[in-house]
Design a protein around this motif. Structure first.
Motif, short mmCIF file in Angstrom:
data_model
loop_
_atom_site.label_atom_id
_atom_site.label_comp_id
_atom_site.label_asym_id
_atom_site.label_seq_id
_atom_site.Cartn_x
_atom_site.Cartn_y
_atom_site.Cartn_z
N SER A 132 0.95 -1.31 0.06
CA SER A 132 -0.08 0.03 -0.03
C SER A 132 1.06 1.20 -0.18
O SER A 132 2.21 1.06 0.19
N PRO A 133 0.41 2.43 -0.17
CA PRO A 133 1.13 3.69 -0.16
C PRO A 133 1.84 3.89 1.17
O PRO A 133 1.35 3.70 2.04
N ALA A 134 3.23 4.07 1.07
CA ALA A 134 3.90 4.49 2.22
C ALA A 134 4.77 5.59 1.97
O ALA A 134 5.24 5.50 0.86
N LEU A 135 4.91 6.66 2.89
CA LEU A 135 5.60 7.85 2.67
C LEU A 135 6.30 8.23 4.01
O LEU A 135 5.94 7.76 5.17
N VAL A 136 7.54 8.90 3.79
CA VAL A 136 8.22 9.42 4.95
C VAL A 136 8.09 10.95 4.80
O VAL A 136 8.33 11.58 3.73
N ILE A 137 7.04 11.74 5.64
CA ILE A 137 7.04 13.06 5.60
C ILE A 137 7.53 14.00 6.82
O ILE A 137 7.73 13.38 7.82
N ASP A 138 7.79 15.25 6.61
CA ASP A 138 8.01 16.16 7.86
C ASP A 138 6.74 16.61 8.33
O ASP A 138 5.65 16.33 7.94
N ILE A 139 7.07 17.57 9.32
CA ILE A 139 5.92 18.24 10.19
C ILE A 139 5.12 18.89 9.32
O ILE A 139 3.91 19.19 9.31
N ARG A 140 5.66 19.59 7.85
CA ARG A 140 4.79 20.24 7.22
C ARG A 140 4.12 19.27 6.10
O ARG A 140 3.82 19.60 4.85
N THR A 141 4.31 17.98 6.23
CA THR A 141 3.76 17.13 5.11
C THR A 141 4.46 17.28 3.74
O THR A 141 4.11 16.42 2.83
N SER A 142 5.67 17.62 3.94
CA SER A 142 6.62 17.44 2.48
C SER A 142 7.05 16.03 2.49
O SER A 142 7.64 15.61 3.58
N VAL A 143 6.97 15.24 1.52
CA VAL A 143 7.44 14.04 1.26
C VAL A 143 8.98 13.99 1.06
O VAL A 143 9.28 14.58 0.11
N LYS A 144 9.53 13.05 2.04
CA LYS A 144 11.02 12.90 1.83
C LYS A 144 11.44 11.68 1.15
O LYS A 144 12.43 11.63 0.63
N ALA A 145 10.34 10.63 1.31
CA ALA A 145 10.76 9.11 0.26
C ALA A 145 9.15 8.64 0.46
O ALA A 145 8.35 8.90 1.14
N ALA A 146 9.29 7.67 -0.56
CA ALA A 146 8.17 7.07 -0.67
C ALA A 146 8.11 5.81 -1.74
O ALA A 146 9.07 5.93 -2.31
N ASN A 147 7.36 4.85 -1.59
CA ASN A 147 7.22 3.66 -2.51
C ASN A 147 6.75 4.13 -3.75
O ASN A 147 6.15 5.28 -4.07
N ALA A 148 6.67 2.92 -4.48
CA ALA A 148 6.15 3.28 -5.89
C ALA A 148 4.42 3.59 -5.80
O ALA A 148 4.05 4.53 -6.41
N THR A 149 3.71 3.00 -5.00
CA THR A 149 2.35 3.18 -4.88
C THR A 149 2.04 4.59 -4.22
O THR A 149 1.15 5.39 -4.73
N GLY A 150 3.21 4.94 -3.38
CA GLY A 150 2.88 6.31 -2.80
C GLY A 150 3.10 7.49 -3.80
O GLY A 150 2.66 8.30 -3.89
N LEU A 151 4.24 7.14 -4.59
CA LEU A 151 4.49 8.24 -5.57
C LEU A 151 3.20 8.30 -6.77
O LEU A 151 3.00 9.30 -7.32
N ALA A 152 2.65 7.23 -7.13
CA ALA A 152 1.66 7.22 -7.88
C ALA A 152 0.55 8.03 -7.40
O ALA A 152 -0.06 8.85 -7.93
N LEU A 153 0.40 7.98 -6.14
CA LEU A 153 -0.86 8.59 -5.15
C LEU A 153 -0.51 10.03 -5.15
O LEU A 153 -1.38 10.86 -5.60
N LEU A 154 0.93 10.48 -5.02
CA LEU A 154 1.14 11.82 -5.09
C LEU A 154 0.91 12.47 -6.43
O LEU A 154 0.67 13.94 -6.52
N LYS A 155 1.29 11.71 -7.47
CA LYS A 155 1.05 12.24 -8.88
C LYS A 155 1.85 13.56 -8.85
O LYS A 155 1.53 14.68 -9.36
N GLY A 156 3.18 13.37 -8.70
CA GLY A 156 4.21 14.73 -8.71
C GLY A 156 3.91 15.70 -7.60
O GLY A 156 4.75 16.72 -7.76
N GLY A 157 3.16 15.53 -6.59
CA GLY A 157 2.92 16.68 -5.63
C GLY A 157 4.18 16.17 -4.75
O GLY A 157 4.72 15.63 -4.39
N GLU A 158 4.45 17.55 -3.92
CA GLU A 158 5.50 17.46 -2.99
C GLU A 158 5.11 17.46 -1.58
O GLU A 158 5.89 16.99 -0.78
#
Length: 840
Positions: A28-54
């Motif tokens: 399933s989508p998995a992400l590493v984010i900071d306190i402002r929800t900026s994405v630092k790392a993500a798996n493939a399903t997570g990147l697909a979910l982000l659709k290029g968003g930061e």
């Protein structure tokens, strides 16, 4: 230092790279984010979910973004992972629902590991299920169906609120579920049957899924219930596990069925007694259905076939057949009800007369049909023929008929009580007398005589006494006839007309009128009582020439009107000026009725002021007529005629509605006018519908006051007026006595009415600055007001000295031209804002 910083960055990048590799094993989508929800790392399903968003929060709805931020702050503060966080992502295809788990990132306290699970399908299923449940619940509530369910494994009953309400059982009351206790509530005549039906329903017998019975309501009466139920789940051995069903209160339907049964029995008895036969024919199928009455009426066996074009048609008399067929065809084609009478020849050879009443119609199946009733009127026809023969014999007695005719004509042209000519005879004689006077060169006088106080005699001594007075008046008028040319008639009630050819001498007619008044004033003895009436007489004269007899009568009526207005028991001659006054008054009355229809009555406001502070404490609404031709008219121009035609109460009501609306405009403009007062006429105070009319108006209690003239007499026995006054007070409407001091009101009546305010008449206020006597009188009225806890309002305040003296005497409220003249609504805004009265 730069070297050291570079080494740290490389280490973080290596860790994130490593983390990305680890995230890749999570489906399933998995992400590493900071306190402002900026994405630092993500798996493939997570990147697909982000659709290029930061930033993850950019994908979320505003509410969910705020919820995520709050969860990050809580996790950062406590170091505790959070689960079950529902987040919604808005997309073109609809919201995507995710279940989020949030935990601190192990190698870096400023980062967070987020795993997301798509639960959109589950959410949609839940929504569909909830919607279906709401629909079924609404359907059951809307149909007023009570739901019940029995679980054998739990030995538990569920009964809905409507099921309880139907029986008068409270929502939290325990229900006796034992079979014997339940059967006790069943009507004794239904218990055995219901027990059997329940047993068969539980066994799954489809013939017993629906049954009805009577059950006792909490308050003791029985209601009819239609029960629908079945076993929906069973134990492996076939025993019922879950039984569910609905109950509906069908008491009203059962009562209707019972009424229809009673009505049917009554109709059957009525048809049997009257020997009326009823039939119904279907023209599209060619069938006809007869009841027993029809078979008996036509002497036909009950088993004989009846159809259109058969039995009934064959029994019609040959001379009537064509006409009857044409009538039926025409009325059926146009669906018109009709009656008819025709002859039939029965099988025993006898001829009978049948009368029918028939109604063609189009039935719900689209067929042209006709329903009707037949009854035998042979006896009526024979009797009618006998009557015709008797009439023929009677007409042969010509002399008797002529005498009867003369008597009938006399009755038609004479008053039954006095035997004087009546209005009809007068109408016939008018033109004849006018023509005779024209031919002889004479004038014609009409005396319209009306008995005074006749109604009091009728009301106090009864109609027999009134009849005696009328006979006395007829004798006096008949005795006054001088020659064949004079004519006397009673035209209705206590009114008489005396027509007299004359030479135009008013003195002679005046003398006649005085003699008639003197004679009519004489007492009439009735059952030991002296009855006196008196008379008022209006006299009109048309000189020789072309006499308009009907205008002569009208002129005499106008003169009578003035005689009564001048004090009764007198006579008055008609003059042209009075006719002009009557015409003018009539036109004014017509204009007033039109003014009501065209909404031409408008309020003008005269403000009232606190005697001490000169603050505005109220405004009196004064009626004005915005006449389309004569401009703005004061009440003196029209109020007397309005009172006469009975529309003052309507004007009062209209003025009240407008005053309430204008008070709302002042409030909307921020202008303080605490109260508006309007005049209330005697007729409006006695209006039985006044309470409903006041209830339709929206106003704050205490913001409206009614002004009653001191001259209004409120009898303690007048229930309507007292009830209206009590209701007026309940609505928070104040009561003011207007024009106080003119001598009509007593302290007792004031105590009974209990007004909120007294308005001192302007005549008492006018000389208060110069006259010590007037000051003492006004001061006494103020003292009366204080003792009764009633405010005192002074009218006619014209000068600053009036303000000073009245304030010193203790008056509460001041009103007059010296402070404010009456003004239209649009002028009040500038006046209230300028407060110019304070500088006068």
């Amino acid at each position: 230092m730069p070297k050291a910083d570079g080494s740290c960055r490389k280490k973080d990048e290596w860790r994130l790279t490593k983390t990305t590799d680890l995230l890749g094993v999570i489906p399933s989508p998995a992400l590493v984010i900071d306190i402002r929800t900026s994405v630092k790392a993500a798996n493939a399903t997570g990147l697909a979910l982000l659709k290029g968003g930061e930033r993850l929060s950019d994908l979320l709805t505003p509410a969910c973004a705020a919820q995520l931020t709050a969860a990050l702050l809580a996790t950062s503060a406590t170091g505790t992972a959070q689960h079950g966080l529902e987040l919604a992502i808005t997309s073109a295809g609809g919201d995507i629902w995710l279940m989020a788990a949030l935990a601190p990132y192990p190698q870096n306290g400023d980062l967070f590991l987020v795993t997301l699970t798509d639960v959109s399908a589950l959410k949609n299923r839940l929504a569909v299920s909830e919607a279906a449940e709401r629909r079924w619940h609404s359907a059951l509530v809307g149909s007023f169906s009570g739901v019940w369910e029995y679980r054998a494994d739990l030995d538990q009953w569920y009964c809905s609120d409507i099921w309880r309400q139907m029986r008068g059982i409270g929502p939290d009351e325990p229900i006796q579920t034992e079979t014997d206790a339940w059967l006790e509530r069943i009507h004794p005549e239904d218990r055995e049957r219901v027990a059997h039906y329940v047993e068969r329903q539980t066994a799954g017998d489809p013939d017993y899924m629906i049954f009805d019975y009577r059950e006792r309501h909490r308050d003791g009466h029985y209601l009819w219930i239609e029960c629908r139920g079945s076993c929906v789940e069973r134990y492996p051995d076939g025993r019922p596990l879950r039984i569910i069903g609905t109950d509906i209160d069908i008491t009203a339907r059962k009562q209707t069925e019972e009424r229809l049964t009673h009505l049917s029995r009554r109709l059957k008895v009525a048809l049997e007694v009257s020997r009326v036969g009823v039939f119904e024919a279907d023209f599209d199928l060619g069938t006809s259905d007869w009841d027993d009455g029809m078979f008996a009426l036509y002497g036909v066996d009950r088993n004989e076939e009846v159809k259109i074009g058969g039995l009934w048609e064959s029994m019609l008399h040959p001379d009537d057949r064509g006409r009857v067929f044409d009538e039926v065809e025409r009325h059926v084609a146009n669906l018109l009800p009709f009656s008819d009478e025709y002859r039939v020849i029965l099988r025993d050879g006898s001829t009978h007369y049948i009368r029918s009443r028939t109604l063609p119609f189009i039935d719900s199946d689209g067929h042209r049909k006709m329903i009707g009733a037949n009854w035998d009127v042979t006896g009526d026809v024979v009797l009618h023929r006998e009557l015709e023969r008797a009439k023929t014999l009677a007409e042969a007695r010509n002399a008797e008929l002529e005498a009867a005719k003369a008597r009938i004509e006399h009755i038609a042209l004479h008053d039954y009580l006095t035997d004087l000519p009546n209005r009809r005879y007068l109408d016939q004689m008018l033109d004849r007398l006018a023509a005779d006077c024209d031919e002889r060169g004479q004038g014609l006088a009409a005396l319209h005589i009306d008995l005074d106080r006749f109604k009091q005699v009728n009301d106090t001594l009864g109609h027999n006494a009134g009849d005696q007075m009328l006979r006395h008046a007829a004798r006096v008028l008949r005795d006054a006839v001088r020659h064949d040319g004079d004519f006397v008639a009673r035209i209705g009630g206590d009114e008489f007309v005396f027509l007299a050819p004359c030479d135009g001498n008013e003195d002679e007619l005046a003398a006649m009128a005085e003699r008639l008044i003197a004679e009519l004033r004489r007492p009439v003895i009735f059952e030991g009582h002296e009855c006196r009436a008196g008379a008022s007489i209006g006299i009109a004269i048309e000189r020789s020439g072309r006499i308009d007899a009907r205008q002569l009568l009208l002129n005499a009526d106008i003169a009578l009107y003035h005689a009564k207005n001048a004090g009764r028991n007198r006579y008055e001659f008609f003059c042209r000026d009075r006719r002009h006054q009557m015409v003018t008054a009539h036109r004014l009355a017509d204009d007033l009725m039109r003014a009501l229809e065209n909404d031409e009555f408008v309020p003008h406001y005269q403000f009232q002021f606190c005697a001490r502070s000169l603050d505005v404490v109220g405004a009196e609404a004064l009626v004005r007529w915005q006449h389309p031709g004569r401009g703005l008219l004061a009440p003196a121009e029209f109020l007397a005629v309005a009172e006469e035609i009975g529309i003052v109460a309507q004007i009062d009501g209209l003025l009240l509605e407008k005053a309430v609306a204008d008070a709302a405009r002042w409030r909307a403009e921020g202008l303080r006018v605490p109260k508006v007062s309007v005049n209330v006429s005697t007729r409006r105070l006695h209006d039985p519908h006044l309470t409903q009319k006041l209830a339709a108006l929206a106003f704050e209690p205490g913001s409206v006051s009614f002004e009653l003239l001191e001259s209004i007499f409120l009898d303690e026995s007048d229930e309507q007026a007292r009830a209206n006054l009590a209701h007026i007070r309940k609505l928070g409407i104040g009561i003011e006595i207007d024009d106080f001091g003119t001598g009509h009101a007593s302290i007792v009546s004031l105590l009974r009415i209990g007004p909120d305010s007294l308005k001192i008449d302007r005549e008492l206020v006018r000389d208060v600055t110069r006259s010590p006597e007037q000051r003492r009188l006004v001061g006494s009225i103020i003292d009366i007001g204080r003792s009764l806890n009633v405010k005192i309002i002074a009218e006619g305040v014209e000068t600053r000295d009036h303000v000073r003296v009245l304030a010193k005497l203790g008056c509460d409220v001041l009103q007059g031209y010296g402070l404010a003249k009456p003004m239209g609504m649009e002028d009040t805004f500038a006046f209230l804002r300028a407060q110019s009265w304070r500088a006068t």
